[in-house]
Design an enzyme around this catalytic site. Structure first.
Site, mmCIF file in Angstrom:
data_model
loop_
_atom_site.group_PDB
_atom_site.id
_atom_site.type_symbol
_atom_site.label_atom_id
_atom_site.label_comp_id
_atom_site.label_asym_id
_atom_site.label_seq_id
_atom_site.Cartn_x
_atom_site.Cartn_y
_atom_site.Cartn_z
ATOM 1 C CB SER A 137 -0.962 -0.030 1.189
ATOM 2 O OG SER A 137 -1.422 1.270 1.434
ATOM 3 C CE1 TYR A 151 -3.765 -2.377 5.244
ATOM 4 C CE2 TYR A 151 -3.368 -0.188 4.699
ATOM 5 C CZ TYR A 151 -3.426 -1.464 4.218
ATOM 6 O OH TYR A 151 -3.688 -1.515 2.820
ATOM 7 C CE LYS A 155 -1.291 -4.028 3.083
ATOM 8 N NZ LYS A 155 -1.326 -5.250 2.454
#
Length: 279
Positions: A137, A151, A155
């Site tokens: 991402s 999160y 990533k």
């Protein structure tokens, strides 16, 4: 079989994974698609046929992953492209998110992909060919999103192990690329793909505003076209000298440029202190 590739795509029942699988099928490739729910794959794509193998796989279970890879090679005779696409977003500040919520996000976004790599590499290594695409991402390049810390951390991890993987498998004839998508108009910001913290702390107003923006304002208005992303991934695999890093989306490209410039400026500003530690 020689003119088309065998693809193994995780997280294929929705979002970018589903769009990619449908495009691959339309172009005549051979595809194994995995999901937590095989019924969704069968409904969205097809029942098993000569070119399509839908499988229900638990990515954090090595035996489940190994069985899926074995079935793929048994059915199609080889394995060419592995796409680690499965993952979900976990919202919440670092104080809010529990240890369990954090570990569950890492289990799918990081350790699930590592399980796939561990079980597919023996085939790619013996073939001396293949391609592993890890979907990260733009949040894997910059973590400056309040309420997205865990999160983004998952990533960032994907970026780190992809760089190492590329260095490790280059001599084996295998390519590895980490992809940094921006905002694409999929269902990522809805349903089970985006989880909110079980406990919210009202003082974190910036994180709450950003959470609301993603759920209500950004969702449905993302600038990225998932169909074009699928075409880009297929083009990536066809490249003779593919990049290790690929940013997808004009928004991601802009964010990446701003991040790299800011990082270079900050590092340069404190050069004297940074270099003051040598003997």
């Amino acid at each position: 079989m020689d003119t088309k590739k065998v693809w193994f795509v995780t997280g294929a029942s929705k979002g970018l994974g589903l769009t990619l699988v449908k495009r691959l099928m339309a172009e005549g490739h051979f595809v194994t698609a995995t999901s937590r729910n095989i019924a969704e794959l069968q409904e969205e794509v097809s029942e098993e046929n000569e070119t399509f193998l839908p499988l229900e796989v638990d990515l954090v279970n090595e035996n489940s992953v190994e069985a899926a890879v074995t079935k793929t090679v048994e059915k199609f005779g080889k394995l060419d492209v592995v796409v680690n696409n499965a993952g979900y977003g976990q919202l919440g500040t670092l104080e809010e998110i529990t240890d369990l919520e954090s570990r569950q996000n890492f289990d799918i976004n990081v350790f699930g992909s590592l399980n796939i790599i561990r079980k597919t590499m023996p085939y790619l290594r013996r073939q001396k060919s293949g391609f592993i695409i890890n979907i990260a991402s733009i949040g894997g390049l910059t973590g400056e999103f309040a309420g997205w810390g865990i999160y983004c951390a998952t990533k960032f991890a994907v970026v780190g192990f992809t760089e190492a993987l590329a260095a490790e498998v280059n001599e084996l004839g295998v390519n590895a690329t980490v992809v940094y998508p921006g905002y694409f108009r999929t269902d990522f910001l809805t349903g089970g793909s985006l989880r909110t913290p079980k406990t919210e702390i009202e003082e974190y107003t910036t994180a709450r505003k950003l959470q609301t923006a993603h759920e209500k304002d950004i969702n449905g208005n993302q600038p990225g076209d998932p169909e074009k992303a699928a075409f880009a991934l297929i083009e990536l695999v066809s490249m003779k000298n593919p990049p290790i890093h690929l940013v997808l989306g004009s928004d991601a490209f802009s964010i990446a440029g701003d991040k790299l410039n800011a990082l270079q400026n900050e590092i340069s500003e404190f050069k004297k202190l940074s270099t003051s530690t040598d003997y």
